[in-house]
Write a protein that holds these residues in place. Structure first.
Motif, PDB file in Angstrom:
ATOM      1  N   ILE A  70       0.828  -1.203   0.000  1.00 54.22           N
ATOM      2  CA  ILE A  70       0.000   0.000   0.000  1.00 54.22           C
ATOM      3  C   ILE A  70       0.863   1.254   0.000  1.00 54.22           C
ATOM      4  CG2 ILE A  70      -1.830   1.231   1.192  1.00 54.22           C
ATOM      5  CD1 ILE A  70      -2.599  -1.490  -0.074  1.00 54.22           C
ATOM      6  N   GLU A  71       2.000   1.194   0.692  1.00 56.91           N
ATOM      7  CA  GLU A  71       2.903   2.345   0.684  1.00 56.91           C
ATOM      8  C   GLU A  71       3.443   2.600  -0.717  1.00 56.91           C
ATOM      9  OE1 GLU A  71       6.901   4.017   3.011  1.00 56.91           O
ATOM     10  OE2 GLU A  71       6.227   1.952   3.314  1.00 56.91           O
ATOM     11  N   THR A  73      -5.735   5.598  -9.953  1.00 64.49           N
ATOM     12  CA  THR A  73      -5.748   4.379  -9.152  1.00 64.49           C
ATOM     13  C   THR A  73      -5.068   3.236  -9.887  1.00 64.49           C
ATOM     14  OG1 THR A  73      -7.776   5.058  -8.036  1.00 64.49           O
ATOM     15  CG2 THR A  73      -7.247   2.728  -7.963  1.00 64.49           C
ATOM     16  N   SER A 102      -0.938  11.064  -9.247  1.00 69.11           N
ATOM     17  CA  SER A 102      -2.401  11.088  -9.265  1.00 69.11           C
ATOM     18  C   SER A 102      -2.892  12.415  -9.818  1.00 69.11           C
ATOM     19  CB  SER A 102      -2.973  10.859  -7.861  1.00 69.11           C
ATOM     20  OG  SER A 102      -2.666  11.940  -6.999  1.00 69.11           O
ATOM     21  N   GLN A 140      -4.867  12.045  -4.923  1.00 71.05           N
ATOM     22  CA  GLN A 140      -4.684  10.746  -4.292  1.00 71.05           C
ATOM     23  C   GLN A 140      -6.048  10.123  -3.980  1.00 71.05           C
ATOM     24  OE1 GLN A 140      -1.485  10.913  -1.215  1.00 71.05           O
ATOM     25  NE2 GLN A 140      -1.191  13.023  -1.926  1.00 71.05           N
ATOM     26  N   LYS A 177      -8.473   4.277  -2.679  1.00 70.88           N
ATOM     27  CA  LYS A 177      -8.640   3.582  -1.412  1.00 70.88           C
ATOM     28  C   LYS A 177      -8.516   2.090  -1.675  1.00 70.88           C
ATOM     29  CE  LYS A 177     -11.425   5.574   1.441  1.00 70.88           C
ATOM     30  NZ  LYS A 177     -10.526   6.051   2.525  1.00 70.88           N
ATOM     31  N   ALA A 221      -1.480   3.526  -9.339  1.00 68.13           N
ATOM     32  CA  ALA A 221      -1.149   3.101  -7.980  1.00 68.13           C
ATOM     33  C   ALA A 221      -1.091   1.575  -7.899  1.00 68.13           C
ATOM     34  CB  ALA A 221      -2.175   3.652  -6.990  1.00 68.13           C
ATOM     35  N   GLN A 243       0.849   4.276  -2.677  1.00 68.37           N
ATOM     36  CA  GLN A 243       0.681   5.656  -2.210  1.00 68.37           C
ATOM     37  C   GLN A 243       1.556   6.642  -2.975  1.00 68.37           C
ATOM     38  OE1 GLN A 243       2.177   6.116   1.745  1.00 68.37           O
ATOM     39  NE2 GLN A 243       1.060   8.000   2.166  1.00 68.37           N
ATOM     40  N   TRP A 244       2.684   6.165  -3.508  1.00 69.49           N
ATOM     41  CA  TRP A 244       3.634   7.058  -4.162  1.00 69.49           C
ATOM     42  C   TRP A 244       3.425   7.151  -5.673  1.00 69.49           C
ATOM     43  CZ3 TRP A 244       6.491  10.718  -2.119  1.00 69.49           C
ATOM     44  CH2 TRP A 244       6.704  10.679  -0.739  1.00 69.49           C
TER      45      TRP A 244
END
Length: 211
Positions: A39-40, A138, A47, A52, A55, A141, A43-44
């Motif tokens: 998940i980290e 997303t 976006s 961001q 979820k 991500a 996160q980077w």
């Protein structure tokens, strides 16, 4: 701006080329530390306007994952029963690939935030459903997540077919204002898929400098 170390660039390219979509897993459950790293990494990702707007819902209970897969199977079976002949002939294959996540120790539902008013206006004006960029953000991500999973020795596979059974997800208390983007099945790989065929670079690129 710094110049990337050629060795690091080569190492990263090796990661890109060796990653596979894994659909068969051992029973071993990835621990929370590894999942936090996934998940980290997500996160980077870049976006849209750095909103961001993503979820990630993580499922690890076999009973819950199995129940979701069964809900998907039932919902799609009902759709296929009333489908035209061409679609119905492909039904078993669709059901198979839509429920493969049932065998994964961990399942991640990636979600994107619903488009804000300006995004909806852009979509309406352009006719392009991705004009607002939330779903694409997303997706980027998720790519980060997939690469990190591979580096950590995990296998993963993105699945979108299960989302065709929209009613199957209604039993979940999904975060308000978000829509499902894709599922990611995660676990320790029980297979080592062969490298997939890739189109030659010259078949997927065109340079416009002299036009």
């Amino acid at each position: 701006m710094t110049t990337a170390d050629p060795f690091n660039a080569d190492a990263f390219f090796k990661v890109l080329r060796s990653r596979r979509s894994v659909r068969a897993f051992t029973d071993r459950q990835p621990d929370r530390t590894l999942l936090d790293r996934l998940i980290e990494a997500a996160q980077w990702a870049p976006s849209n306007h750095n909103r961001q707007g993503w979820k990630f819902l993580v499922f690890q209970a076999p009973s819950q994952i199995g129940a979701l897969a069964e809900n998907v199977r039932q919902a799609l079976s009902e759709h296929l029963a009333s489908a035209n002949r061409l679609l119905a002939t492909q039904g078993q294959e669709l059901l198979h690939f839509s429920t493969l996540f049932a065998q994964a120790p961990t399942m991640i539902l990636a979600m994107h935030k619903k488009s804000p008013a300006v995004g909806k206006a852009l979509v309406s004006a352009s006719g392009n459903r991705y004009a607002s960029g939330e779903a694409l953000s997303t997706a980027m991500a998720v790519q980060n997540l997939l690469l990190m999973a591979h580096v950590l020795g995990l296998g993963a596979c993105v699945m979108t077919a299960p989302l065709l059974a929209s009613s199957a997800w209604e039993s979940l208390d999904l975060p308000a204002g978000f829509e499902p983007t894709c599922l990611v099945a995660v676990g320790y790989p029980a297979e080592n898929p062969a490298p997939p065929r890739r189109k030659a670079v010259e078949h997927i690129v065109e340079f416009f400098e002299n036009r």
